[in-house]
Design a protein around this motif. Sequence first.
Motif, PDB file in Angstrom:
ATOM      1  N   VAL A   1       0.841  -1.202   0.000  1.00 42.32           N
ATOM      2  CA  VAL A   1       0.000   0.000   0.000  1.00 42.32           C
ATOM      3  C   VAL A   1       0.878   1.255   0.000  1.00 42.32           C
ATOM      4  O   VAL A   1       0.649   2.189  -0.769  1.00 42.32           O
ATOM      5  CB  VAL A   1      -0.939   0.011   1.231  1.00 42.32           C
ATOM      6  CG1 VAL A   1      -1.506   1.407   1.476  1.00 42.32           C
ATOM      7  CG2 VAL A   1      -2.071  -0.998   1.021  1.00 42.32           C
TER       8      VAL A   1
ATOM      9  N   ARG B 130       1.076   4.071  -2.973  1.00 39.56           N
ATOM     10  CA  ARG B 130       0.718   5.491  -2.790  1.00 39.56           C
ATOM     11  C   ARG B 130       1.851   6.391  -3.275  1.00 39.56           C
ATOM     12  O   ARG B 130       1.608   7.426  -3.899  1.00 39.56           O
ATOM     13  CB  ARG B 130       0.403   5.773  -1.336  1.00 39.56           C
ATOM     14  CG  ARG B 130      -0.860   5.035  -0.904  1.00 39.56           C
ATOM     15  CD  ARG B 130      -1.027   5.091   0.589  1.00 39.56           C
ATOM     16  NE  ARG B 130      -1.701   6.312   0.963  1.00 39.56           N
ATOM     17  CZ  ARG B 130      -2.799   6.326   1.715  1.00 39.56           C
ATOM     18  NH1 ARG B 130      -3.312   5.212   2.168  1.00 39.56           N
ATOM     19  NH2 ARG B 130      -3.367   7.463   2.020  1.00 39.56           N
TER      20      ARG B 130
ATOM     21  N   ASP C 237      -3.832   4.676  -6.224  1.00 40.37           N
ATOM     22  CA  ASP C 237      -4.771   4.712  -5.102  1.00 40.37           C
ATOM     23  C   ASP C 237      -4.699   3.388  -4.365  1.00 40.37           C
ATOM     24  O   ASP C 237      -4.866   2.327  -4.950  1.00 40.37           O
ATOM     25  CB  ASP C 237      -6.192   4.978  -5.598  1.00 40.37           C
ATOM     26  CG  ASP C 237      -6.672   3.925  -6.579  1.00 40.37           C
ATOM     27  OD1 ASP C 237      -5.851   3.483  -7.430  1.00 40.37           O
ATOM     28  OD2 ASP C 237      -7.841   3.513  -6.492  1.00 40.37           O
TER      29      ASP C 237
ATOM     30  N   GLU D 235      -5.304   1.668  -0.203  1.00 45.63           N
ATOM     31  CA  GLU D 235      -5.599   1.887   1.208  1.00 45.63           C
ATOM     32  C   GLU D 235      -5.396   0.581   1.954  1.00 45.63           C
ATOM     33  O   GLU D 235      -5.588  -0.495   1.397  1.00 45.63           O
ATOM     34  CB  GLU D 235      -7.079   2.278   1.412  1.00 45.63           C
ATOM     35  CG  GLU D 235      -7.507   3.546   0.740  1.00 45.63           C
ATOM     36  CD  GLU D 235      -9.029   3.687   0.720  1.00 45.63           C
ATOM     37  OE1 GLU D 235      -9.696   3.090   1.596  1.00 45.63           O
ATOM     38  OE2 GLU D 235      -9.522   4.354  -0.196  1.00 45.63           O
ATOM     39  N   TRP D 236      -5.053   0.716   3.215  1.00 42.86           N
ATOM     40  CA  TRP D 236      -5.079  -0.436   4.107  1.00 42.86           C
ATOM     41  C   TRP D 236      -6.376  -0.335   4.904  1.00 42.86           C
ATOM     42  O   TRP D 236      -6.665   0.709   5.470  1.00 42.86           O
ATOM     43  CB  TRP D 236      -3.861  -0.440   5.035  1.00 42.86           C
ATOM     44  CG  TRP D 236      -3.988  -1.455   6.132  1.00 42.86           C
ATOM     45  CD1 TRP D 236      -4.245  -1.208   7.451  1.00 42.86           C
ATOM     46  CD2 TRP D 236      -3.909  -2.869   6.001  1.00 42.86           C
ATOM     47  NE1 TRP D 236      -4.325  -2.380   8.149  1.00 42.86           N
ATOM     48  CE2 TRP D 236      -4.120  -3.426   7.280  1.00 42.86           C
ATOM     49  CE3 TRP D 236      -3.685  -3.730   4.924  1.00 42.86           C
ATOM     50  CZ2 TRP D 236      -4.121  -4.793   7.526  1.00 42.86           C
ATOM     51  CZ3 TRP D 236      -3.673  -5.104   5.156  1.00 42.86           C
ATOM     52  CH2 TRP D 236      -3.885  -5.621   6.446  1.00 42.86           C
TER      53      TRP D 236
ATOM     54  N   THR E 239      -5.721  -4.849   1.636  1.00 41.85           N
ATOM     55  CA  THR E 239      -5.427  -3.672   0.839  1.00 41.85           C
ATOM     56  C   THR E 239      -6.631  -3.432  -0.056  1.00 41.85           C
ATOM     57  O   THR E 239      -7.322  -4.370  -0.445  1.00 41.85           O
ATOM     58  CB  THR E 239      -4.180  -3.851  -0.038  1.00 41.85           C
ATOM     59  OG1 THR E 239      -4.465  -4.806  -1.064  1.00 41.85           O
ATOM     60  CG2 THR E 239      -2.994  -4.331   0.781  1.00 41.85           C
TER      61      THR E 239
ATOM     62  N   GLU F 136       1.136   8.034   7.289  1.00 48.94           N
ATOM     63  CA  GLU F 136      -0.081   8.807   7.056  1.00 48.94           C
ATOM     64  C   GLU F 136       0.305  10.040   6.233  1.00 48.94           C
ATOM     65  O   GLU F 136       0.851   9.882   5.152  1.00 48.94           O
ATOM     66  CB  GLU F 136      -0.729   9.207   8.382  1.00 48.94           C
ATOM     67  CG  GLU F 136      -0.862   8.043   9.364  1.00 48.94           C
ATOM     68  CD  GLU F 136      -2.222   7.385   9.354  1.00 48.94           C
ATOM     69  OE1 GLU F 136      -3.226   8.095   9.493  1.00 48.94           O
ATOM     70  OE2 GLU F 136      -2.281   6.144   9.195  1.00 48.94           O
TER      71      GLU F 136
END
Lengths: 409, 938, 192, 93
Positions: free
Chosen positions: A128, A132, A137, A139-140, A167, B915
Amino acid sequence: MTSPPGAHLPEHPDFLWDNPEPKSSYDVVVVGGGGHGIATAYYLAKVHGITNVAVLEKGWLAGGNMARNTTIIRSNYLWDESSGIYEHSLKLWEGLEDDLGYPILFDQRGVLNLAHSLQDVRDSVRRVNANRLNGIDAEWVDPAGVKEICPIVNTSPDVRHPVLGATYQPRAGIAKHDYVAWGYARAAHALGVDLIQNCEVTGLETVQGRITAVETSRGRIAAGKVALCAAGHSSVLAKMVGLRLPIASHPLQALVSELLEPVHPTVVMSNAVHVYVSQAHKGELVMGAGIDSYNGYGQRGSFHIIEQQMAAALELFPVFARAHLLRTWAGIVDVSPDASPIVGLTPVGGLYLNCGWGTGGFKATPGVGDCFAHTIAHDKPHPFNEPFTLERFTTGALVDEHGAAAVAH
Amino acid sequence: MSFRTDTGGAIDRNTLLRFTFNGVEHTGHPGDTLASALLANGVHEIGSSVKLGRPRGVVAAGSEDPTSLVQVEAPFSEPMLLATTVELYDGLVARGLAGQGKLSSEPDPARYDAKHEHCDVLVVGAGPAGLVAALTAARSGARVVLVDEQNQAGGALLGVDEYLDDRPSAEWVADIVAELKSTPDVLVLERTTAFGMYQDGFVLALQKRTDHLGFAAPASVARQRVWRIRTRQTVLATGAHERPVVFADNDRPGIMLASSARTFLHHYGVLPGSRAVVFTTNDSAYCAAIDLAESGVDIAVVVDARPEAPARLAAECAARGIEVRAGQLVTGTEGPGRVTAVQVGDDRIACDALLVSGGWNPVVSLFSQARGTLRYDAELGAFVPGRELATVRVAGSATGELDLTACTRQGRDAGAGAAAAAGFTSGSQVPLPASDSRCTARSGLVLWRVPGNDDASFVDLQRDSTVADVLRATGAGLRSLEHIKRYTTIGTAHDQGKTSGMIAAGIVAEALGVELSEQRPTTFRPPFTSVSFAALAGRDRGDLHDPVRVTSIHPWHVQHGALFENVGQWKRPWYYPQPGEDLHAAVLRECRATRESVGMMDGSTLGKIDVQGRDAGEFLDMLYTNMMSNLKVGKIRYGVMCGVDGMVIDDGTVIRVGEERYIVTTTTGNAAKVLDWMEEWLQTEWPHLDVHCTSVTEHWATIPLVGPKSRAVLAAVAPSLDVSNEAFEFMTWHDTEVAGVPARVCRISFSGELAYEINVTAWHGLAVWEALMAAGERYGITPYGTETMHVLRAEKGYPIIGQETDATVTPQDLGMSWAVSKKKPDFIGKRSFARAENNRSDRKQLVGLLPVDPAVLLPEGSQIVETDRLPEPPVRMLGHVTSSYPSAALGRTFALALVRSGHERIGETLYVPVEDSLVPVTVTESVLYDKEGARRDG
Amino acid sequence: MTVSPLAAWRDRLAALAPVLDVAEVPFRSQLTVRVSDPDAIAAMGATLGVLFPSAACTFTSGTGRFGDVEVLWLGPDEFLVTASPGLRVTIEEVLRGALGTVRGSVVDTSAQRTTVVLQGAQGREVLAHGCSVDLHPAAAPVGTCVQTLLARTGIVLQVTGEDTLTVLVRSSFAEYFAAWLADACTEYLAVP
Amino acid sequence: MQLIPCPWCGPREEAEFHYGGQAHVAYPGDPSALSDEEWARYVFFRENPSGPFAERWSHNAGCRRWFNAVRDTRTHDLLAVYRVGEPMPEVTA
């Protein structure tokens, strides 16, 4: 009674393509009328203006892996090299319906890749993060997030291989494979490409290290350049010019259920338990199994693979218990040692190679079609396929995607 | 109004079954299917079509029916079943479907199972040919399995009222079945569909064992069973399916195959309507007309597409007042729902049933799956089996033969041939029955469709695909049947084109002006009929899904509240939380206790391989990157293994037990792989080496005892062992007794602490563990799990295979050049180290990372970048965080990472995107704790 | 002091009667022998009082100084010698002595597998739910010994009597085996 | 599912076996003497014919012996099995 959702797929157009006799000579002959071959011809004509092109198919157009895959499209691969070409492909997918003027039913419903062990979680998070930073695109999501995206997944911690997270690539999805192939074929034909079916290549003619013609079941066809897009049959073709490839052809099975009301809104893949499943447009559950271990050109695999897959699928999706297996089939996937493709030039002048896609071929169709056409037109790899040379096996510069593609797709 | 006859049919008229369909209560009888019971109640509209929403009824009486799709709602919801194959039971609740079913959200409570069966001769189909084949094979003494999809044997005979040898055919069938069932080594399986035929005589069959019992089905009995049959010879007596003729508005309920109407009459005592039109291209439908007329159905007319009607049958019709019109066609029907009239030429004929016969399609699906080639039979208008296969014979109407005596003769020949091929000489001959049948299906006219409104002429009733769709496909340039199938979706629905496929091929051939003999039929794919996912999963679910492997000490871990981590199939204690502790708190406590006093863990899952033989040292020298042959007896060495590509595949310790004997350990996950790897090299490359490898993984329980107080604990339980540093050096082992049990104690450490690894037979594992706990109590001995083990080793920079490595990492990348022998001429993987890519200076190398803020814990799997601001993607990544923990010993967080040119970057600051922020980290050596190794000796 | 892998399953296995009498026979002495030299094989056999099996997929039994001993064929040069509990150390020494300097190996693997005896007329039926080897008495007569899969675990299966089967299963898979067997008997228990 | 005739145990189900790819690819006598190309050939390149193929199988769940087989990759028919060290037999597909 009203008709159920998904009952109406867009109609195919009234005209698709002609069935011409092969000419005696073409600027480019593409060997293999699957998705990659047809897409390559299309981009040769459209982007590079090379229209004196024939696509030779030994059976029926797009009847090999293109007709047999589970149509998953995603670009969330680990390594930069892979994410480069797959993301290029995904971007083309996003504009393909308009480009081809054909309803390819590309549905960006997202793909979940489940993690079932602590190491799965580490590997997934790693991917992931890499995605990124590569602009993909990704996400976890934790088990609750998985449940939210796909409520029918069993996220109970008490199962044998609990879902520890996943993921998620929202832009990933599925398309309708025949529509894609026929969209490319119709467009290529409209640009002047000859699509020649029932035409098996039996020999490759070279003069002084340069390709000059192909021998076929329908006679000799002279060619300025020849592009091999034959997936599982690549080794057999390459051998005709003495070229050995580091690939093995294996059966890969898939199956569908009968038509069911929508229950599965996304695509779920699980390497650890060997399942990937989506619900196609008409409502059938489409599932892929693991690759059969042995080499095989028979387009059939062993049934115990499917039984094991069903057991795994029901652990993840208990609601599938009384769905019914309606049809099984197998394709022949060309697997390379690092689970990455081989796309580029060969030691034979004018002969270009595109193979080794393993389980990744369908999703790469637009991307590799575009890049391979570029490679052929310029006699030089496109930057996106530059890492995928045959030489990498000598230097050791492998692009090892086993983590991303070992089972799944 | 009831359409039940007064007599006849294999139903129990004395028992009434109540059922609900589409919300309406009806009754039927045992022996009914849902379809026959509905028809008996005059219900013909079952569901509607998927695309156009047109009403759909019952076309055929069996599993080939394309339209009667229902959802069973009770006792348990199941989608997409055919009303013609659902046996009726009391309380059944069902509804018609619009081509799409619904999955229950409730868990399926039923059991499913599988069973292996072996036989000499498998016969598929218990019709006349199959019965004779099976009996012939059985009388030869062969092991025979006979499978049939119906609830009783008889096949096509169930649908007629014919006599064999002057007695009802049912008696002939019953006699054969009785003899089969009383013959040893013969297995007769009813309600069992052979659905897949694979390599080497492997046939899968689904038996529906309790479905017909409805609510009375016992919960402990597997509802369905997959039979995995391995047979030497197979006789396919799979019969033939009648096919319709396509004409305008041919899809209305009440339009049914003629033979199916006859089956409903004779097998279920059900009439298809009050007034019927029969439309045929061959003789067989005449019998339907005659039988139904004799049962009280008004046969309005028999429309025979052939120029002349068969004289004898026409006379029989005339005798019963049935009009026969030869040389005419049905050109349309009227609705609105169920058929109310048909158009024949200029005549509109009122009726409530239209019975159609367009000839017969041999059921060749299994033969084709077995890779038998098919041949087009122009007289029959169907694909029939071509050449016989060495192990597969076809008999009866599956060959295209439709005469009963001839079918049984084929059955007898096939049964005898199969038994002979399996090595059995034939027993007493099965006599062939003489039939009184008046109708044979030969001498038919091949007619695919009647020209008319192509848009309403349905080829595939379930997919709503019409003649117009087929013509549009051919007009679009499509030539291959596979393309046309995809363009029109014909043959892709639930019935997989059993009745529509041949007609579609015929219409395509006509449209393209080619001979059908030149067309390749579309591939028949398993399964022949649909099979529930649960049946295929069988019992490999829940607790039996994947074996849980446990050690001999496991019960203790459970008792003491361990949480477990799955490592391969093993359950390993992950950590042992005390009340109120989360993972971090527990692990900090376990780490601290271990480093400050003593801890222990269950290491029994480590792979252990006994390697013996004169050449054992030479062999291990090839497998490990470092030298093992010069290890002294009594000593232990850490070793790394690479693949031929030079990438690390496993690591572990090698202990030399004797001059010709070593025991090597592997990681838990790779135990089987490493043993296989060794055997592969030994057997296929170096059979000359005198080496034998034997797995002893589960023979030994292994307990690492770790920490400064481990020596004291060991001394307490091993009084005969001199545990002093001088007598028991690091990387040596001793055989002794621990807690009174023979034990091998190794002094190795995966934590940097003074540590021992105690090995006893697994039978003693639990007792020794408990003895160690008792002996360590005064030191606060602390059991720890895999997480603490990971932290302790990470503090020392020791990699975990699979966590720090991912098949792209070399020993050099791990900073283990010291473990790569320079002296050995060769070992597996060595040559790959010389490749260009292996010698790049910017390879990813294992280093430590210290977040500048010591409280920040980097997520494992984070990527690492060079700059403190992120450029636009794609961003150049330097590597990733492989391990990351808070450390009690370091009083801060730390991580291990693979970083490009990592060894050169020590001291540099890099950044880890977490993040939305970039966390600065300092690159360090991978060893962060006790770099001098001072703690090793306690 | 010692605990066998299926100690906790004793009652549950016993409850499978009357379908099958199932019992773990714990702590058997088991030695894995790798040898192909005929003289060494003969010498080992002589020491134990049992002829080593010469045919693949069979086992032999005999009685000698170690009491009843069985020798199971596991592979072309691989045997498993099994005997009563408590003899593993002695037998290992004796076999090693008989092997001498000949190429081969002897390894104590007593705790590697545990032994389960299944007695009853339906034993072959029950195992056929998970075992693909033909267990028909004609194909698997008394004396048969196969290494194969049972559902998802490997087993060594000995046909030790007309109605007696002996299963050797890896210790860590023993509980899976027991659970599978109990589940397989469910239907036979319910429908006699 | 294929029924594979183990040269020792006789025919067993494919699930008991492990596939080992092309047979008769010997480990080079002196890898250090090979060029990178030659070494890559040994490590990564295998024959991949459509038709008879000499390949390795191991009877993993049975006698654990490796053996060789000639199998037609089009039909999956096993044309011959033979033990390690024996020459590949003549077969007709």
